[in-house]
Design an enzyme around this catalytic site. Sequence first.
Site, PDB file in Angstrom:
ATOM      1  N   HIS A 304       0.838  -1.209   0.000  1.00 41.64           N
ATOM      2  CA  HIS A 304       0.000   0.000   0.000  1.00 41.64           C
ATOM      3  C   HIS A 304       0.874   1.262   0.000  1.00 41.64           C
ATOM      4  O   HIS A 304       0.694   2.146  -0.837  1.00 41.64           O
ATOM      5  CB  HIS A 304      -0.921  -0.029   1.224  1.00 41.64           C
ATOM      6  N   GLU A 305       1.802   1.322   0.937  1.00 44.74           N
ATOM      7  CA  GLU A 305       2.625   2.540   1.031  1.00 44.74           C
ATOM      8  C   GLU A 305       3.502   2.685  -0.211  1.00 44.74           C
ATOM      9  O   GLU A 305       3.679   3.786  -0.716  1.00 44.74           O
ATOM     10  CB  GLU A 305       3.496   2.532   2.287  1.00 44.74           C
TER      11      GLU A 305
HETATM   12  N1  B3K Z   1      -1.553   8.146   4.439  1.00 41.64           N
HETATM   13  C1  B3K Z   1      -1.360   7.528   5.721  1.00 41.64           C
HETATM   14  C2  B3K Z   1      -2.403   7.877   6.716  1.00 41.64           C
HETATM   15  C3  B3K Z   1      -2.190   9.190   7.383  1.00 41.64           C
HETATM   16  C4  B3K Z   1      -3.184   9.397   8.490  1.00 41.64           C
HETATM   17  C5  B3K Z   1      -3.118  10.770   9.048  1.00 41.64           C
HETATM   18  N2  B3K Z   1      -3.984  10.949  10.189  1.00 41.64           N
HETATM   19  C6  B3K Z   1      -1.247   6.046   5.604  1.00 41.64           C
HETATM   20  C7  B3K Z   1      -1.867   5.437   4.415  1.00 41.64           C
HETATM   21  O1  B3K Z   1      -3.054   5.446   4.217  1.00 41.64           O
HETATM   22  O2  B3K Z   1      -1.146   4.961   3.587  1.00 41.64           O
HETATM   23 ZN    ZN Z   2      -2.855   5.064   2.141  1.00 44.08          ZN
END
Ligand code: B3K
Ligand code: ZN
Length: 878
Positions: A304-305
Amino acid sequence: MRPENAPVIRLEDYRPSPYLIDRVELDVRLHPTQTRVTATLALRPNPNGIGGDPLVLDGDELNLRAVSVDGHALSDRDYEASPQLLTLHRPPQRPFTLIIETEIDPTANTRLMGLYRSSGNYCTQCEADGFRRITYFLDRPDVLAVYTTRIEADRDEAPILLGNGNPVEGGAIEGTNRHYAVWHDPHPKPSYLFALVGGRLGKVGKSFTTMSGRKVDLAVYVEPGKESRADYALDALERSMRWDERVFGREYDLDVFNIVAVSDFNMGAMENKGLNIFNDKYVLASSETATDVDYANIEAIIAHEYFHNWSGNRVTCRDWFQLCLKEGLTVFRDQEFSSDERSRAVHRISEVKVLRSRQFSEDAGPLAHPVRPTQYREINNFYTATVYEKGAEIIRMLKTIIGEADFRRGMDLYFERYDGTAATVENFLGAFAEITGRDLSHFSRWYAQSGTPRVTIKSQYDAQAQTCTLSFKQETPQTPGQTEKEPMVIPVALGLVAEDGKPIDALCNRVDENGVFIFDGREDSLTFTNVTARPVPSLFRGFSAPVKVSFDLPDDDLLSLLRHDSDAFNRWQAAQSVAMRILVRLSKGEQVSETEFDRLALALRDFVESDGERDPAFAALVLSLPSESDIAQEIGSDINPDAIHAARLALRRRISKECAAPLQQLYRSLATPGAYSPNAASAGRRALRNAAVGVIADADPALGEMLAREQFETATNMTDQLASLGVLTTIPGQAREDALATFGSRYRDEPLVLDKWFALQAAIPEPETLERVKKLMHHSAFSLSNPNRVRALVGSFSMLNQSQFNRADGAGYDLLGDVVLRVDELNPQLSARLLTAFSAWRMMENTRQARAKNTLLRVREKPDLSRDASDIVQRTLD
Ligand code: B3K
Ligand code: ZN
C-alpha cells in the site's frame, strides 16, 4: 477556542493558495528537547491569485526564533507570530526568500505528529497537518515544492540520518561529536510527504533494478538486533515494486527506497516520499513472533505505502476532501496485489468482511459521510473505512463497468496527465470518461452520497415459457436533514445455476459478456430466456457492489449455491446468509426449528468433507459465523448484545456437533511438518486446523481443551500457539489462566507479542473481563502513550467484545470514557479513534443507550477536550 467552535472547513470554499513555494531548504539540528529548524523558502505570489494578500503560514505549538525576507530581519510591524500562525502583512509581490527559524521539543511531543521520539529515535509524521509542528508553512496538499533537507545530530545518539529523496552528502562536523547528512528530493511534493529519521537502527537491504534498468537501493531499518525480522518486509517491497511495473506500468523514481519501523505510531504506516515510516507491527515478522495474519498485513501495508508513490505522491490531492483519490485508489491497488499473490477468492471474502463490519456500520451510524466529504472540523477524523474501503469499492466497480483494458488505459492517462500535480476526483473520473467516451456523472454519485444502498430482488420462473424474470429495486436510507437519496449505478455480476449445480446458459441482452448487468434506476427488471431448468440466481458475484441485498431465496436454494456455485464468494455468502437468518431470529428470542438448524449444520458438514482438504483457507472462512457486531447491524435497533452472544454460541454448538468429527480428521491430515512458511497455502492449512480446534471445543470442551493445551505446548510458530491460546480463553478454568500466565512471561520482552496477549484477554466475553482489563492497564508493559498497547487492550475490549463493552450496567462505557479522557491529554488522534466505539450507541436497547449517552456527555464536558475527540463526540451525539 472551545473545540466545538473550531471552524468548519468546506469543500465549496476551496481557493488556490495566494502564494506558492517552489523550493524548501530545511536545516534540522536534532536535539532531544531543543531541536532547531531553519527553513529557507523560495516563495512567489500565485499567478492564479488576485495579488496583494497577506501571507498566512500555518503553525502548531511552534516557537519562533527568527524570521527574515531576502536577508532582512523583519520588524514587528511587518509580521505577527503565534504558536499557530505566522502572518506577513505585506509580503513582496515578486519571488522572494523567507527564512524562518523555529525551536521544537521532540521529547515532549506525545501527539506523535510532527517531529517526535520513539524509543529514543527521532522520526516524523506529517500527514495530514503535522508539518506545521516543525516549521511555519503553507501546510496544504496543493503547494508542491522541491525539498533539500540537511539533518544534523550527535553521532552517538543518531548515527543514521535519513531524509526524503536521494542522499547527497554527509559526514562528521570537525571538532564536535556531531555529524550531518543532506538529502535532496527532486520530485515536487506537498509538505505532508516530508519525513526525516535520526537514530540508532539496524538495516537489511538489497538492490532492485527497475524495468527500465535503473538501480535502486532498498533498505528496511529496524531496532538493532531485529534485522532478521525485516526480511519478509523487504521481500514484500520487492514483490510490490515488480507487481506495480507489471500490472500498472509504474516504475520507481529515486535511487533509494527506505522503510523505517518505529514502535510509537498513530496508524499503520506513512508513504513519505522515498522514506516510508511504519508502525513496527507492520514490518517485524518472524515465525516465532508473528502470525499468518501479521504476515499478510505486512505484505499488504508494505505494498500500500509503496503504491502511494504513484497514487498519492506523484499525483497528489488538491485538498483533503479528495483524500479518497489517493486512499481508495491505493487500497484497491493493494487489494489487487494481495489477490494476485494469494488466493483471489479468499482475499475478496476477507475484504468484504472488513467492509461490512467497519464501513457498513459507519455508513449506518452518526459518523456516516460521503466517500468525498463536503465538510470537516478535524481532517484526521476522516481517515475512515468509508474513505478507504468504500473508496476502493468505487474503483473496483468502475473497473467492472468499463472493463479491464479501458481501466488500464484510463489509469495510464490519469497518471500521465496529472503527474506532478494535485488532482481532484473530477480529474480522475475525467480520464476514464475520455478513454471510454462514457458519461460518468451518474456514477460519480458514489463519491457524494453517504449510506449503503439496499437492493431488493424478486425472481419469477416460468417453466413453460422457460423464462426467468428478476426485478430489482434500490433504496438508500434517508439521512436526517439531507436531500432525498438518488439511485446509484450498481454493477450486478450474476448467473443462473440449476439445482443440480450446472450453470444455465440462459440469454439476456442486458447482461454483458462478463455476466454484469448495470442497474442504475430505482427499479428495473431483467428477463432471461432459454432457462431450461429451475434456476437459482447467484447475484452480486464477487460482491460486485458495496450494497446490502434483500433476496428471499429459500434456505435450500442458498445451500445449493454453497455446494455448486462457480463463484466462490457467493458460496461463502450463501452459508453466511442462512446462518444470519437463524442468528437474527435466535437473538430476538424467536423459535428456530430443528430442521432449520440441521439443514445448515449438515450442509456445512458436507462442505467440510468435500472442500476442507482442497481449499482449507476458504473452508475456514465458510465455517466462521457472522460476528456479533454483524448480527447487531442486521437487526438494526433495540440491541441486546447478551442475547446476540448467546444466540451465536447456540448456533456454533449446533454446527460443531455435526462438523467436529470430520474436522478432527482434518486436524490430523492438514498438519504440515517441516519448517514454517508464511505462504498462503500453508497459512490456509493452519487456518482450518485452528478453526477446527475451536469448533471441536464448542462441541466438546474437554476434548477441545486437551487438543488446545497440547498444541499450546508443542506449537513451533506463533500462529498455532496463539490460536490454541485463543481456544483456551473460551474455556473458563485453571488451564486457561495457566496458559495465559505462561504466555505472558514467555514473551515478557516482546511488546508486539504481548499486544496479542492483551487483545485476547480483553476479548473474553465474560463479566470478569472488565476487572481483568483494568488490572492489565497496570501491567508493566502497558502504557497509555503507546498507541499499539492502547489499541490492543482498550481497543479490543471496546470493538471486539460486544457483550462486555455494552454491559447493561454501563461499566464498559465508563471504562472507555475514563481511558479516552486520559489519552486525550497525550494523543488526541488516539482518543478520537477510541471514541468511535460509541458510534453504535443508538442501536442499543434503552438502558444501554442511556448509559452510553451519559458517558459521551461526560467526555464532552472535559474543559480542554481536544478538537479531534470533541468532533467525534459531537457528531456521535448529534
Ligand atoms: N496516508 C497515511 C495515513 C495518514 C493518516 C493521518 N492521520 C497512511 C496510508 O493510508 O497509507
Ligand atoms: Zn494510504
